[in-house]
Enzyme design. Structure first.
Site, PDB file in Angstrom:
ATOM      1  N   SER A   1       0.815  -1.221   0.000  1.00 39.56           N
ATOM      2  CA  SER A   1       0.000   0.000   0.000  1.00 39.56           C
ATOM      3  C   SER A   1       0.847   1.270   0.000  1.00 39.56           C
ATOM      4  O   SER A   1       1.926   1.321   0.605  1.00 39.56           O
ATOM      5  CB  SER A   1      -0.876  -0.009   1.263  1.00 39.56           C
ATOM      6  OG  SER A   1      -1.427   1.266   1.484  1.00 39.56           O
TER       7      SER A   1
ATOM      8  N   GLU B   1       0.213   3.611   1.787  1.00 41.26           N
ATOM      9  CA  GLU B   1       0.303   4.019   3.199  1.00 41.26           C
ATOM     10  C   GLU B   1       1.699   3.758   3.765  1.00 41.26           C
ATOM     11  O   GLU B   1       2.083   4.356   4.765  1.00 41.26           O
ATOM     12  CB  GLU B   1      -0.716   3.243   4.035  1.00 41.26           C
ATOM     13  CG  GLU B   1      -2.075   3.882   4.145  1.00 41.26           C
ATOM     14  CD  GLU B   1      -2.074   5.183   4.958  1.00 41.26           C
ATOM     15  OE1 GLU B   1      -1.641   5.147   6.120  1.00 41.26           O
ATOM     16  OE2 GLU B   1      -2.505   6.201   4.418  1.00 41.26           O
TER      17      GLU B   1
ATOM     18  N   TYR C   1      -1.602   0.246  10.636  1.00 36.37           N
ATOM     19  CA  TYR C   1      -1.865  -0.389   9.334  1.00 36.37           C
ATOM     20  C   TYR C   1      -0.649  -0.236   8.415  1.00 36.37           C
ATOM     21  O   TYR C   1      -0.195  -1.215   7.796  1.00 36.37           O
ATOM     22  CB  TYR C   1      -3.098   0.262   8.691  1.00 36.37           C
ATOM     23  CG  TYR C   1      -3.313  -0.135   7.243  1.00 36.37           C
ATOM     24  CD1 TYR C   1      -3.939  -1.333   6.903  1.00 36.37           C
ATOM     25  CD2 TYR C   1      -2.880   0.691   6.203  1.00 36.37           C
ATOM     26  CE1 TYR C   1      -4.126  -1.693   5.574  1.00 36.37           C
ATOM     27  CE2 TYR C   1      -3.066   0.338   4.882  1.00 36.37           C
ATOM     28  CZ  TYR C   1      -3.691  -0.850   4.568  1.00 36.37           C
ATOM     29  OH  TYR C   1      -3.873  -1.203   3.247  1.00 36.37           O
TER      30      TYR C   1
HETATM   31  P1  NAP Z   1     -11.486  -4.477   1.754  1.00 36.09           P
HETATM   32  O1  NAP Z   1     -12.630  -4.126   0.870  1.00 36.09           O
HETATM   33  O2  NAP Z   1     -11.456  -3.968   3.137  1.00 36.09           O
HETATM   34  O3  NAP Z   1     -11.393  -6.080   1.778  1.00 36.09           O
HETATM   35  C1  NAP Z   1     -10.600  -6.751   2.728  1.00 36.09           C
HETATM   36  C2  NAP Z   1     -10.860  -8.241   2.612  1.00 36.09           C
HETATM   37  O4  NAP Z   1     -10.090  -8.924   3.613  1.00 36.09           O
HETATM   38  C3  NAP Z   1     -12.328  -8.651   2.853  1.00 36.09           C
HETATM   39  O5  NAP Z   1     -12.645  -9.708   1.991  1.00 36.09           O
HETATM   40  C4  NAP Z   1     -12.294  -9.129   4.303  1.00 36.09           C
HETATM   41  O6  NAP Z   1     -13.329 -10.039   4.611  1.00 36.09           O
HETATM   42  C5  NAP Z   1     -10.949  -9.835   4.297  1.00 36.09           C
HETATM   43  N1  NAP Z   1     -10.430 -10.101   5.634  1.00 36.09           N
HETATM   44  C6  NAP Z   1     -10.307  -9.232   6.674  1.00 36.09           C
HETATM   45  N2  NAP Z   1      -9.785  -9.843   7.746  1.00 36.09           N
HETATM   46  C7  NAP Z   1      -9.571 -11.133   7.383  1.00 36.09           C
HETATM   47  C8  NAP Z   1      -9.060 -12.278   8.052  1.00 36.09           C
HETATM   48  N3  NAP Z   1      -8.668 -12.227   9.330  1.00 36.09           N
HETATM   49  N4  NAP Z   1      -8.965 -13.440   7.362  1.00 36.09           N
HETATM   50  C9  NAP Z   1      -9.380 -13.518   6.088  1.00 36.09           C
HETATM   51  N5  NAP Z   1      -9.898 -12.479   5.397  1.00 36.09           N
HETATM   52  C10 NAP Z   1      -9.976 -11.299   6.044  1.00 36.09           C
HETATM   53  O7  NAP Z   1     -10.099  -4.049   1.069  1.00 36.09           O
HETATM   54  P2  NAP Z   1      -9.799  -3.663  -0.460  1.00 36.09           P
HETATM   55  O8  NAP Z   1     -10.014  -2.217  -0.625  1.00 36.09           O
HETATM   56  O9  NAP Z   1     -10.455  -4.639  -1.342  1.00 36.09           O
HETATM   57  O10 NAP Z   1      -8.214  -3.870  -0.489  1.00 36.09           O
HETATM   58  C11 NAP Z   1      -7.645  -5.137  -0.805  1.00 36.09           C
HETATM   59  C12 NAP Z   1      -6.239  -5.196  -0.243  1.00 36.09           C
HETATM   60  O11 NAP Z   1      -5.450  -4.163  -0.809  1.00 36.09           O
HETATM   61  C13 NAP Z   1      -6.126  -5.011   1.261  1.00 36.09           C
HETATM   62  O12 NAP Z   1      -5.051  -5.790   1.714  1.00 36.09           O
HETATM   63  C14 NAP Z   1      -5.792  -3.538   1.425  1.00 36.09           C
HETATM   64  O13 NAP Z   1      -5.122  -3.323   2.634  1.00 36.09           O
HETATM   65  C15 NAP Z   1      -4.915  -3.325   0.211  1.00 36.09           C
HETATM   66  N6  NAP Z   1      -4.904  -1.986  -0.359  1.00 36.09           N
HETATM   67  C16 NAP Z   1      -6.062  -1.357  -0.664  1.00 36.09           C
HETATM   68  C17 NAP Z   1      -6.034  -0.117  -1.269  1.00 36.09           C
HETATM   69  C18 NAP Z   1      -7.308   0.609  -1.634  1.00 36.09           C
HETATM   70  O14 NAP Z   1      -7.235   1.814  -1.888  1.00 36.09           O
HETATM   71  N7  NAP Z   1      -8.430  -0.074  -1.737  1.00 36.09           N
HETATM   72  C19 NAP Z   1      -4.802   0.488  -1.567  1.00 36.09           C
HETATM   73  C20 NAP Z   1      -3.632  -0.199  -1.244  1.00 36.09           C
HETATM   74  C21 NAP Z   1      -3.681  -1.442  -0.661  1.00 36.09           C
HETATM   75  P3  NAP Z   1     -14.815  -9.490   5.024  1.00 36.09           P
HETATM   76  O15 NAP Z   1     -15.488  -9.145   3.715  1.00 36.09           O
HETATM   77  O16 NAP Z   1     -15.420 -10.661   5.713  1.00 36.09           O
HETATM   78  O17 NAP Z   1     -14.617  -8.288   5.894  1.00 36.09           O
HETATM   79  O1  G4F Z   2     -10.624   6.857   2.711  1.00 35.54           O
HETATM   80  P1  G4F Z   2      -9.622   6.743   3.780  1.00 35.54           P
HETATM   81  O2  G4F Z   2     -10.044   6.097   5.043  1.00 35.54           O
HETATM   82  O3  G4F Z   2      -8.371   6.019   3.127  1.00 35.54           O
HETATM   83  P2  G4F Z   2      -6.825   5.934   3.543  1.00 35.54           P
HETATM   84  O4  G4F Z   2      -6.619   6.203   4.961  1.00 35.54           O
HETATM   85  O5  G4F Z   2      -6.063   6.767   2.565  1.00 35.54           O
HETATM   86  O6  G4F Z   2      -6.515   4.377   3.313  1.00 35.54           O
HETATM   87  C1  G4F Z   2      -6.964   3.709   2.149  1.00 35.54           C
HETATM   88  O7  G4F Z   2      -5.981   3.810   1.154  1.00 35.54           O
HETATM   89  C2  G4F Z   2      -4.737   3.139   1.461  1.00 35.54           C
HETATM   90  C3  G4F Z   2      -3.795   3.373   0.271  1.00 35.54           C
HETATM   91  O8  G4F Z   2      -3.118   4.586   0.449  1.00 35.54           O
HETATM   92  C4  G4F Z   2      -5.031   1.677   1.672  1.00 35.54           C
HETATM   93  F1  G4F Z   2      -3.857   1.004   1.883  1.00 35.54           F
HETATM   94  C5  G4F Z   2      -5.987   1.506   2.827  1.00 35.54           C
HETATM   95  O9  G4F Z   2      -6.298   0.120   2.974  1.00 35.54           O
HETATM   96  C6  G4F Z   2      -7.270   2.258   2.515  1.00 35.54           C
HETATM   97  O10 G4F Z   2      -7.890   1.627   1.421  1.00 35.54           O
HETATM   98  O11 G4F Z   2      -9.078   8.212   4.153  1.00 35.54           O
HETATM   99  C7  G4F Z   2      -8.564   9.086   3.178  1.00 35.54           C
HETATM  100  C8  G4F Z   2      -8.326  10.444   3.808  1.00 35.54           C
HETATM  101  C9  G4F Z   2      -7.521  10.404   5.110  1.00 35.54           C
HETATM  102  O12 G4F Z   2      -6.548  11.420   5.080  1.00 35.54           O
HETATM  103  C10 G4F Z   2      -8.551  10.692   6.200  1.00 35.54           C
HETATM  104  O13 G4F Z   2      -8.016  11.363   7.341  1.00 35.54           O
HETATM  105  O14 G4F Z   2      -9.592  11.011   4.150  1.00 35.54           O
HETATM  106  C11 G4F Z   2      -9.498  11.598   5.442  1.00 35.54           C
HETATM  107  N1  G4F Z   2     -10.841  11.653   6.035  1.00 35.54           N
HETATM  108  C12 G4F Z   2     -11.474  12.798   6.375  1.00 35.54           C
HETATM  109  N2  G4F Z   2     -12.668  12.517   6.920  1.00 35.54           N
HETATM  110  C13 G4F Z   2     -11.625  10.628   6.360  1.00 35.54           C
HETATM  111  C14 G4F Z   2     -12.779  11.166   6.927  1.00 35.54           C
HETATM  112  N3  G4F Z   2     -11.452   9.278   6.218  1.00 35.54           N
HETATM  113  C15 G4F Z   2     -12.469   8.476   6.618  1.00 35.54           C
HETATM  114  N4  G4F Z   2     -12.340   7.140   6.463  1.00 35.54           N
HETATM  115  N5  G4F Z   2     -13.623   8.974   7.206  1.00 35.54           N
HETATM  116  C16 G4F Z   2     -13.817  10.307   7.377  1.00 35.54           C
HETATM  117  O15 G4F Z   2     -14.859  10.733   7.885  1.00 35.54           O
END
Ligand code: NAP
Ligand code: G4F
Length: 341
Positions: A135, A137, A158
């Site tokens: 990520s 992050e 995280y």
């Molecule tokens: P997500 O929607 O939160 O999906 C997470 C998945 O992990 C869900 O299927 C969840 O199951 C499963 N999970 C959670 N805890 C688990 C456990 N203990 N054992 C087995 N499965 C478990 O995340 P996403 O946005 O699709 O992201 C996919 C991956 O990419 C994650 O690793 C995330 O950290 C990473 N990532 C995401 C982003 C982004 O912007 N989306 C960016 C960079 C990296 P449930 O459905 O049952 O909760």
């Molecule tokens: O949407 P966010 O919660 O995403 P964040 O923290 O960037 O993380 C996501 O992206 C990562 C990749 O860079 C992934 F690895 C991670 O798993 C996840 O998918 O927050 C985005 C921004 C932050 O700066 C947060 O402080 O939005 C700001 N924010 C402001 N108000 C909020 C809120 N975030 C959330 N979730 N809820 C609020 O009310």
């Protein structure tokens, strides 16, 4: 003409946003897909219901297994049984704010979980390629633009857990010759984004405010800048990373950043609303330490994988608002949720 043998893939986190899009992509490409789901007392498969096949279906290519990332033995047994060609590790406690409330759990599932999977691959003696969902992050406080050579400075439990998973993946590549890759993905969103991430929280609120069901939206830091892309395009990049002959790590991003405030402007505007009339600040959404700016440089993925982003910021916000308005209208009409969500 001889047919190539069908490829088999394992996806952890198949019920999540990315897992559901990746499962669709691999099924379209003819793979047999094994999705790992965790036990829940209520249904947690909504995002994959439209591709679900009953166990009785002849020739079915999507199979689900109960395996939690905390259970290393279950991982070994599953890998031995399935003998996959490709493993995509997408499962995680993926919410940054929540990771401050559950740091040890996040470390266990998001960090150690990656190592458990790598070690399970080694222990089961399966020859497979493996993708680790790393990520942006991990870059945390390091100023943008960020690429594969940018030093990590995580700002949350995280982020720390993802740095552990990243290095475990590199280490298994170097130590055991495993075809293990890190996709360093910047934020990517879609109508299937979890409802508590900021983009989806905003687009859902826009739909509800427009329908007269909500009159305020409380948010935290509006000045954070993120590089937001479109999730279906990002899972294509994951797949491409596992089709190379030599394992490597890649940044996937749009190269464009916008503030949360700008996302509010565009999303409310898409429904003919003025965001400033509805959005209010609530400090409880602030994080103990914030990541101020993430802007990715994905030139390596472009040059080596031929991957480039298509949908950019404003289009993404409009796609999500339109989908949330449609979903709400269907709910109100009693039609139920769209099958392609
Ligand atoms: P997500 O929607 O939160 O999906 C997470 C998945 O992990 C869900 O299927 C969840 O199951 C499963 N999970 C959670 N805890 C688990 C456990 N203990 N054992 C087995 N499965 C478990 O995340 P996403 O946005 O699709 O992201 C996919 C991956 O990419 C994650 O690793 C995330 O950290 C990473 N990532 C995401 C982003 C982004 O912007 N989306 C960016 C960079 C990296 P449930 O459905 O049952 O909760
Ligand atoms: O949407 P966010 O919660 O995403 P964040 O923290 O960037 O993380 C996501 O992206 C990562 C990749 O860079 C992934 F690895 C991670 O798993 C996840 O998918 O927050 C985005 C921004 C932050 O700066 C947060 O402080 O939005 C700001 N924010 C402001 N108000 C909020 C809120 N975030 C959330 N979730 N809820 C609020 O009310």
């Amino acid at each position: 003409m001889s047919q190539l043998p069908r490829k088999t893939a394992v996806i952890t986190g198949i019920t999540g946003q990315d897992g559901s899009y990746l499962a669709e992509l691999l099924l379209e490409k003819g793979y047999e897909v094994h999705g790992l789901i965790r036990r829940s007392s209520s249904f947690n498969t909504e995002r994959i219901d439209h591709i679900y096949e009953d166990p009785q279906t002849v020739g079915r290519r999507l199979k689900l297994h109960y395996v939690d990332l905390s259970d290393g033995v279950a991982l070994v047994n599953l890998l031995r049984e399935v003998q996959p060609d490709e493993v995509y590790n997408l499962a995680a406690q993926s919410h940054v704010r929540v990771s401050f409330e559950m740091p040890l759990y996040t470390g266990d599932v998001t960090g150690l979980g990656s190592l458990r999977l790598l070690e399970a691959i080694r222990a089961s003696d399966v020859r497979t390629k493996v993708y680790q969902a790393s990520s942006s992050e991990m870059f945390g406080a390091t100023p943008p633009p960020q690429n594969e050579k940018t030093p990590f400075h995580p700002r949350s439990p995280y982020g720390c857990a993802k740095v552990f998973g990243y290095w475990a993946t590199v280490n298994y590549r170097e130590a055991y010759g495993m075809h293990a890759v890190n996709g360093i993905l910047f934020n990517h969103e879609s109508p299937r984004r979890g409802e508590t991430f900021v983009t989806r929280k905003i687009t859902r609120a826009v739909a509800r405010i427009q329908a007269g069901l909500q009159d305020r939206l409380y948010l935290g830091n509006l000045e954070a800048r993120r590089d937001w892309g479109y999730a279906p395009e990002y899972v294509e990049a994951m797949w491409r990373m596992l089709q190379t002959d030599t394992p490597d790590d890649y940044v996937v991003a749009t190269g464009e950043a916008h503030t949360v405030r700008e996302f509010c402007e565009v999303a409310f505007d898409a429904a003919g609303l003025d965001w400033s009339e509805y959005v209010r600040y609530d400090p409880s959404y602030d994080r103990p330490s914030e990541v101020d700016a993430l802007i990715g440089d994905a030139s390596k993925a472009s040059e080596q994988l031929g991957w480039t982003p298509q949908a950019k910021f404003a289009e993404l916000a409009r796609i999500m608002v339109a989908a949330d308005i449609e979903q709400l209208e269907n709910q109100v009409a009693g039609v139920g949720v769209r099958v392609d969500r």
